[in-house]
Design an enzyme around this catalytic site. Structure first.
Site, PDB file in Angstrom:
ATOM      1  NE  ARG A 166     -11.143  29.605   8.170  1.00 40.23           N
ATOM      2  CZ  ARG A 166     -11.799  30.410   8.984  1.00 40.23           C
ATOM      3  NH1 ARG A 166     -12.191  31.586   8.573  1.00 40.23           N
ATOM      4  NH2 ARG A 166     -12.044  30.074  10.239  1.00 40.23           N
ATOM      5  CB  ILE A 167      -9.283  23.038   7.483  1.00 41.31           C
ATOM      6  CG1 ILE A 167      -8.531  24.236   8.095  1.00 41.31           C
ATOM      7  CG2 ILE A 167      -8.366  21.814   7.410  1.00 41.31           C
ATOM      8  CD1 ILE A 167      -8.102  24.073   9.540  1.00 41.31           C
ATOM      9  CD  GLU A 177      -4.133  16.804  21.392  1.00 40.50           C
ATOM     10  OE1 GLU A 177      -3.485  17.860  21.542  1.00 40.50           O
ATOM     11  OE2 GLU A 177      -4.862  16.586  20.418  1.00 40.50           O
ATOM     12  NE  ARG A 193      -8.760  22.236  19.221  1.00 40.53           N
ATOM     13  CZ  ARG A 193      -7.853  22.780  18.411  1.00 40.53           C
ATOM     14  NH1 ARG A 193      -7.223  22.027  17.508  1.00 40.53           N
ATOM     15  NH2 ARG A 193      -7.554  24.067  18.497  1.00 40.53           N
ATOM     16  CG  HIS A 219      -2.343  19.231  18.279  1.00 36.22           C
ATOM     17  ND1 HIS A 219      -3.375  19.387  19.166  1.00 36.22           N
ATOM     18  CD2 HIS A 219      -2.564  20.167  17.318  1.00 36.22           C
ATOM     19  CE1 HIS A 219      -4.166  20.367  18.779  1.00 36.22           C
ATOM     20  NE2 HIS A 219      -3.697  20.864  17.648  1.00 36.22           N
TER      21      HIS A 219
HETATM   22  C1  8YV Z   1      -1.880  24.630  17.001  1.00 36.23           C
HETATM   23  C2  8YV Z   1      -4.351  24.198  16.370  1.00 36.23           C
HETATM   24  O1  8YV Z   1      -0.898  23.640  16.890  1.00 36.23           O
HETATM   25  O2  8YV Z   1      -4.937  26.051  15.047  1.00 36.23           O
HETATM   26  C3  8YV Z   1      -5.305  25.205  15.843  1.00 36.23           C
HETATM   27  O3  8YV Z   1      -6.487  25.154  16.227  1.00 36.23           O
HETATM   28  O4  8YV Z   1      -4.719  23.294  17.030  1.00 36.23           O
HETATM   29  C4  8YV Z   1      -2.918  24.300  16.000  1.00 36.23           C
HETATM   30  O5  8YV Z   1      -2.690  25.190  14.984  1.00 36.23           O
HETATM   31  C5  8YV Z   1      -2.250  24.902  18.384  1.00 36.23           C
HETATM   32  O6  8YV Z   1      -3.193  25.896  18.503  1.00 36.23           O
HETATM   33  C6  8YV Z   1      -1.040  25.233  19.226  1.00 36.23           C
HETATM   34  O7  8YV Z   1      -1.214  24.597  20.387  1.00 36.23           O
END
Ligand code: 8YV
Length: 325
Positions: A156-157, A266, A237, A284
């Protein structure tokens, strides 16, 4: 009848809490930090649902909470913080928040790409410092339009990033475990093997989930394959890139730059990374838009309500839990 109880592992917006409170009693960790597994067990014991925000759920947590907890509703599309197998074994649903953050995350990948290519952060510091050499040879960057982008991850992304790249008349290469016909139909992207993608791309953008098979997908060897003028983008990630190898590559001119929203440990950075002028760094925030954050909260609430009503989550990661029940 008393209300079901939801534990939220990290401070979230009032709108999300108000929504959850329509049907549940809500307790939230007030501290701006991830809880350890021991703290999570201690705090969430006896709750019917846990809304996890980057909190680690391992076998011990799943086992300790299983007598009451019916769902770990993860606030994020990535759920590498949760041992899904352990949750399933203990009959606990896991849900995530796909789709609602795709555009925000793709926008941010492109923001990092443009910032790194056109040295936007350096430009900003330059002007703020009152420097006066505004001549034509100052702060020259790399052109983005018409260049080749390599997208690792055709989901998707990755596809949403490719759509943005189309607007910049870019040649689009992508790699995944297998070709994605939708990706190709919607973006004109060309499927290549990883090494061809790395060696032919001016920009490489990473959009794969963190799995054992994608850990250090980009290390010293892969960086060596890239063009010396290439820029590497990551808002998926951190551990997908060997951060130490990346620092060495940026220091040694193996590649030209990087735009990073995620890191291996992180909120810590690999030694040397923050000193490099040719990286753009973000904490992030890829999905941090008002729209995405509200929608992520709503989706978590929908998932929790669905499970408390005896059904399965709307965006369920482990449907096998329902089959076994
Ligand atoms: C969030 C993310 O900032 O969707 C994800 O996988 O890493 C981010 O949308 C995160 O989940 C919040 O800590």
């Amino acid at each position: 009848m008393s209300k079901a109880r939801v534990y939220v592992t990290y401070p979230l917006g009032d709108d999300i809490l108000a929504l959850l409170r329509e049907q549940c009693e809500v307790v939230m960790n007030p501290e701006e930090r991830s809880l350890s597994p021991e703290e999570l067990i201690e705090n969430a014991r006896g709750f019917d649902a846990v809304l996890t925000v980057s909190a680690g759920v391992n076998e011990e947590v799943a086992r300790a909470l299983a007598s009451s907890c019916k769902i770990f509703a993860n606030y994020g599309v990535g759920y590498n913080n949760i041992d899904v197998e352990a949750a399933s074994k203990h009959g606990i649903y896991v849900s995530n928040t796909p789709d609602v953050l795709t555009d925000a995350t793709a926008d941010f990948a492109f923001a990092l790409l443009l910032s790194a290519a056109r040295r936007v952060v350096e430009c900003d510091s330059y002007v703020r410092a009152g420097k006066k050499n505004w001549g034509p040879m100052n702060l020259i960057g790399a052109q983005v339009s018409g260049k080749t982008i390599g997208i690792l991850g055709g989901g998707r992304i990755g596809k949403a990033v490719a759509k943005r790249a189309q607007g910049f008349n870019m040649r689009i290469l992508y790699n995944d475990q297998r070709p994605n016909p939708d990706f190709e139909a919607e973006t004109g992207g060309i499927f290549t093997d990883k090494n061809t993608l790395l060696s032919e791309s001016d920009f490489v953008s990473v959009h794969v989930p963190l799995l054992p098979s994608t850990h250090h997908l980009i290390g010293a060897e892969e960086l060596e394959l890239m063009k010396t003028s290439a820029i590497l983008i990551n808002d998926s990630r951190g551990p997908i890139i060997d951060e130490q190898a990346l620092v060495a590559a940026l220091q040694g001119g193996v590649i030209a730059g990087a735009g990073l929203d995620v890191f291996e440990s992180e909120p810590e950075l690999a030694p040397g990374l923050a000193e490099l002028p040719n990286v753009v760094l973000a904490p992030h925030v890829g999905s941090s838009t008002t729209e995405a954050r509200v929608a992520m909260g709503e989706l978590c609430a929908r998932n929790i309500f669905a499970v408390l009503d005896g059904g399965a989550p709307v965006t369920c990661v482990n449907p096998e839990v329902g089959v076994k029940a």
